[in-house]
Design an enzyme around this catalytic site. Structure first.
Site, PDB file in Angstrom:
ATOM      1  N   ASN A 103       0.815  -1.217   0.000  1.00 32.76           N
ATOM      2  CA  ASN A 103       0.000   0.000   0.000  1.00 32.76           C
ATOM      3  C   ASN A 103       0.850   1.270   0.000  1.00 32.76           C
ATOM      4  OD1 ASN A 103      -2.744  -0.748  -0.092  1.00 32.76           O
ATOM      5  ND2 ASN A 103      -2.636  -1.503   2.009  1.00 32.76           N
ATOM      6  N   HIS A 131      -9.112   2.085  -3.003  1.00 33.57           N
ATOM      7  CA  HIS A 131      -9.671   2.630  -1.765  1.00 33.57           C
ATOM      8  C   HIS A 131     -10.510   3.881  -2.002  1.00 33.57           C
ATOM      9  CE1 HIS A 131      -6.668   0.330   1.037  1.00 33.57           C
ATOM     10  NE2 HIS A 131      -7.395  -0.458   0.273  1.00 33.57           N
ATOM     11  N   TYR A 184     -13.498   2.949   3.461  1.00 35.83           N
ATOM     12  CA  TYR A 184     -12.733   4.055   2.898  1.00 35.83           C
ATOM     13  C   TYR A 184     -13.642   5.187   2.417  1.00 35.83           C
ATOM     14  CZ  TYR A 184      -9.123   0.561   3.261  1.00 35.83           C
ATOM     15  OH  TYR A 184      -8.263  -0.391   3.756  1.00 35.83           O
TER      16      TYR A 184
END
Length: 423
Positions: A146, A197, A248
């Site tokens: 990420n 996200h 998210y």
């Protein structure tokens, strides 16, 4: 089908048992060797030991190789899973806490925290990808590092590596929706658009007919009204005409409540994960443990293994499967440049992943996606050039910041805390 050589970079991470479990449970997949590498020798040894015990417990014949040397580990690999965390949980703690001092959400994959995770990670991932491209040029990198979409954009634009940006968030949501809508609508096709996200289920079809609005109404009637993340996503879905990715989406659509919850929390998510990972490692180190550590269920990452092996299967068997992942846009989403990463439905076959045409992002959330994408592309530029001005542009561009009087001192605090020298 020839036996596969699978390499895991960042194998000391707590998700490695998920991948090993997937190897052992996936029907029709023959893995000859699992190669593990990590910069932390102690964690690498623990996960290598558990991997061998998991394989032995299933009676499988898979060689396990471990090496601290990346080039040696990736030699001969067909697929390389990347799951590194530059700076570890200590860096995540900084990313989550400093923004809160400025009245801004601190989260590890978006906003200031996600940006600084990217600034630390992109140079390392570019080096890793270049090594893989040189040593194993035909290997596919399945990236979970990420922020996945930003890392995908950086690697694909600055290396020759064959990388696909994976995440389980949207695929899991698709799976849930297919199950929940089956009784009322039968088999449904579910499309998504956006960024990693920051994705939106924007089209649901049944029998060739668009049933998105009706499906959202049905879901709200059956599953709305609660306090969970799914209920929160459904609450705003009728307004948007789309279902935002769980958890998210709340960072943007309930940002004040999210900030207040983080500011009032006794512990950060980073601190909670530190404790969980300590349990996972302790369990993994126990010679009696021969399966995925029980503590891993609290770590998150549900669906991680499934997406990995769906993708691997689609490539190995040239299936032309439709899987949501991050890839370069290349005209699929109108209104975004070709060379930026988007997360959408891709056609996945032996040649890799190709984004399928989407058209324009619906106006209700187009501006949000475009603003975050501008932030992400500026973040990639900042990581590559180490320019403070570009980093400041990136921070200012993010919708969770948007104030130069906040962005500039926060940038300098974060640069100093992480020891990053940007000129």
């Amino acid at each position: 089908m020839k036996p596969v050589v699978l390499c895991i970079v960042g194998a000391g991470g707590s998700y490695t048992p998920e991948i090993v479990e997937g190897v052992l449970e996936r029907q029709g997949l023959t893995v000859a060797q699992i190669s593990l590498t990590d910069t932390d020798p102690d964690r690498l040894a623990v996960m290598a030991g558990l991997t061998r015990r998991m394989i032995a417990a299933k009676g499988a014949r898979i060689a396990v190789r471990e090496s601290a040397d990346l080039a040696a580990a990736v030699a001969g690999a067909d697929f390389v899973v990347t799951q590194i965390r530059v700076g570890g949980m200590a860096a995540r703690q900084i990313d989550e806490t400093i923004p809160l001092r400025y009245g801004v959400i601190g989260q590890e994959t978006t906003g200031p925290g996600g940006m600084f995770k990217a600034l630390r990670t992109i140079p390392v991932m570019i080096d890793i990808a270049r090594t893989i491209a040189a040593i194993a040029p035909n290997a596919f990198i399945l990236n979970y590092t990420n922020p996945s979409g930003v890392v995908t954009e950086a690697v694909l634009n600055h290396t020759d590596a064959r990388l696909l940006g994976l995440c389980s968030s949207i695929p899991l949501l698709q799976h849930r929706l297919r199950r929940q809508l089956a009784e009322a609508f039968g088999a449904v096709e579910i499309a998504s658009v956006g960024l990693n996200h920051l994705g939106f289920i924007h089209q649901i079809t049944a029998g060739g007919e668009d049933v998105t609005r009706a499906a959202i109404a049905h879901l709200n009637e059956r599953y709305g009204g609660g306090d969970g993340m799914f209920a929160s996503a459904l609450k705003i879905a009728p307004l948007l005409g789309a279902i935002p990715v769980e958890k998210y989406g709340d960072l943007y659509f309930h940002r004040r409540a999210e900030y207040e919850a983080m500011a009032l929390a006794e512990r950060t998510r980073a601190q909670a994960v530190m404790d969980i990972e300590a349990e996972v490692l302790a369990e993994a180190a126990d010679p009696a443990v021969q399966a995925k550590p029980p503590a891993l269920t609290r770590r998150g990452g549900e669906g991680y293994s499934g997406v990995t092996f769906d993708t691997l299967d689609a490539i190995l068997n040239d299936r032309g499967a439709r899987i949501v992942m991050s890839a370069l846009n290349n005209g699929a989403v109108i209104g975004l440049p070709d060379n930026v990463a988007v997360e959408t439905v891709c056609h996945v076959d032996a040649s890799g992943a190709r984004t399928l045409p989407v058209g324009e992002i619906p106006l209700a959330y187009r501006g949000l996606v475009q603003a975050v994408k501008a932030h992400e592309t500026l973040t990639v530029q900042a990581a590559v050039t180490r320019s403070r001005d570009v980093a400041l542009q990136a921070l200012l561009a993010h919708p969770l910041v948007g104030d130069i009087d906040v962005a500039e001192p926060m940038l300098d605090d974060l640069l100093a805390a992480h020891g990053l020298d940007y000129q």
